[in-house]
Structure formats: structure tokens, C-alpha cells
Design a protein around this motif. Structure first.
Motif, PDB file in Angstrom:
ATOM      1  N   MET A   1      -0.471   6.274   0.049  1.00  0.00           N
ATOM      2  CA  MET A   1      -0.896   4.891   0.113  1.00  0.00           C
ATOM      3  C   MET A   1      -2.357   4.847   0.519  1.00  0.00           C
ATOM      4  O   MET A   1      -2.833   5.717   1.229  1.00  0.00           O
ATOM      5  N   ASP A   2      -2.992   3.772   0.121  1.00  0.00           N
ATOM      6  CA  ASP A   2      -4.388   3.607   0.510  1.00  0.00           C
ATOM      7  C   ASP A   2      -4.459   2.807   1.819  1.00  0.00           C
ATOM      8  O   ASP A   2      -3.443   2.354   2.353  1.00  0.00           O
ATOM      9  N   PHE A   3      -5.677   2.610   2.322  1.00  0.00           N
ATOM     10  CA  PHE A   3      -5.867   1.962   3.618  1.00  0.00           C
ATOM     11  C   PHE A   3      -5.383   0.506   3.606  1.00  0.00           C
ATOM     12  O   PHE A   3      -4.780   0.034   4.564  1.00  0.00           O
ATOM     13  N   THR A   4      -5.609  -0.200   2.512  1.00  0.00           N
ATOM     14  CA  THR A   4      -5.171  -1.598   2.406  1.00  0.00           C
ATOM     15  C   THR A   4      -3.648  -1.686   2.488  1.00  0.00           C
ATOM     16  O   THR A   4      -3.100  -2.527   3.206  1.00  0.00           O
ATOM     17  N   GLU A   5      -2.974  -0.826   1.758  1.00  0.00           N
ATOM     18  CA  GLU A   5      -1.504  -0.784   1.806  1.00  0.00           C
ATOM     19  C   GLU A   5      -1.011  -0.442   3.211  1.00  0.00           C
ATOM     20  O   GLU A   5      -0.086  -1.056   3.733  1.00  0.00           O
ATOM     21  N   PHE A   6      -1.657   0.550   3.808  1.00  0.00           N
ATOM     22  CA  PHE A   6      -1.300   0.967   5.150  1.00  0.00           C
ATOM     23  C   PHE A   6      -1.460  -0.185   6.138  1.00  0.00           C
ATOM     24  O   PHE A   6      -0.577  -0.456   6.953  1.00  0.00           O
ATOM     25  N   THR A   7      -2.557  -0.892   6.066  1.00  0.00           N
ATOM     26  CA  THR A   7      -2.822  -2.017   6.968  1.00  0.00           C
ATOM     27  C   THR A   7      -1.775  -3.110   6.802  1.00  0.00           C
ATOM     28  O   THR A   7      -1.256  -3.646   7.780  1.00  0.00           O
ATOM     29  N   ARG A   8      -1.440  -3.438   5.552  1.00  0.00           N
ATOM     30  CA  ARG A   8      -0.447  -4.477   5.276  1.00  0.00           C
ATOM     31  C   ARG A   8       0.929  -4.067   5.787  1.00  0.00           C
ATOM     32  O   ARG A   8       1.612  -4.839   6.461  1.00  0.00           O
ATOM     33  N   LEU A   9       1.334  -2.834   5.528  1.00  0.00           N
ATOM     34  CA  LEU A   9       2.642  -2.358   5.970  1.00  0.00           C
ATOM     35  C   LEU A   9       2.729  -2.255   7.487  1.00  0.00           C
ATOM     36  O   LEU A   9       3.751  -2.594   8.086  1.00  0.00           O
TER      37      LEU A   9
END
Length: 141
Positions: A1-9
Motif C-alpha cells: 500500500m502507498d502512504f495515502t492508503e496507509f493513512t486512510r486505513l
């Protein structure tokens, strides 16, 4: 996952689990009945499309806390001491458990079960508009 996905999750993971009154099917009734560590009565019930929480002194009838909402953080629906399993709605308890919230049960009491079986409400309900505690006791139809 990228950073944006990580932040959202990660943000979603840190949100407390909730429960909506719309998820609780059936008639108006007691969902959880128990008591707090200071011996206040704890009554969570479904009425008029909302989940209500009334915390009160059972002897004096003094309301210590009252709230009605359509959506609750599940941790807010559980007292800090014990609940009477005979006065817990099974469907509601399953919904709480599905969200990781356990109920602090007392031991099951057959005599108490016979006394409350079929009652709509196992404790008083509160009318915030009038400030009146209603002592129910009607049997389900």
C-alpha cells in the motif's frame, strides 16, 4: 500500500466501533440492564427509533445520566460493573460482540429470568421532556 492508503486505513482503524439504532430490529425493549460500580442502575433500551441510556439511583429515582441517540460508540453502552444476563437482548449482545465489545455478565439466575421474561422493559425509562421516570412492567404481546 502507498502512504495515502496507509493513512486512510490507520485513521479508520483508530475510530471507535459504533452501533446504529437502525441495526436493532424488533419492538421497543430493554437491550442491556445492569449497574455501575457506584451501584447506579444502568438501562439501555430501544424506543422510538433511538437507543436510550438512562443511569439512575434505583432507590431515590434520581437520574444521573440520560442520552438518546441513533448512533452510539459501543463502549458507551456498557456499564463499568455488571449486567444481568436475563435482561440483555441476545441480538443486541451479538451486535456488540461483533464490534469487539464484551458485556460484564453476572451469573445467570433462573428465578430472575422467570420474573422478567416477556417484559418489554426491565427497568424504568425516562422522558426528558417531562423529567418523569416511567416504571414499566408490561408483557410483550
Amino acid at each position: 500500500m502507498d502512504f495515502t492508503e496507509f493513512t486512510r486505513l490507520r485513521a479508520a482503524q483508530e475510530q471507535p466501533p459504533t452501533l446504529s439504532a437502525a441495526e436493532v430490529s424488533g419492538p421497543d425493549r430493554t437491550l442491556v440492564y445492569g449497574y455501575t460500580s457506584d451501584r447506579s442502575t444502568w438501562h439501555v433500551y430501544l424506543r422510538a427509533g433511538e437507543v436510550h441510556l438512562t443511569v439512575y439511583n434505583g432507590v431515590s429515582g434520581t437520574v444521573k445520566r440520560y442520552e438518546a441517540r441513533t448512533v452510539w460508540n459501543v463502549a458507551e453502552l456498557v456499564p463499568d460493573k455488571r449486567v444481568y444476563p436475563e435482561s440483555v437482548d441476545g441480538e443486541f449482545a451479538s451486535l456488540l460482540l461483533d464490534r469487539g465489545q464484551r458485556l460484564p455478565y453476572k451469573n445467570f439466575d433462573e428465578n430472575r429470568h422467570r420474573n422478567v421474561a416477556g417484559l418489554d422493559f426491565h427497568g424504568v425509562t425516562y422522558d426528558a421532556a417531562t423529567g418523569v421516570l416511567d416504571h414499566h412492567g408490561s408483557k410483550r404481546s
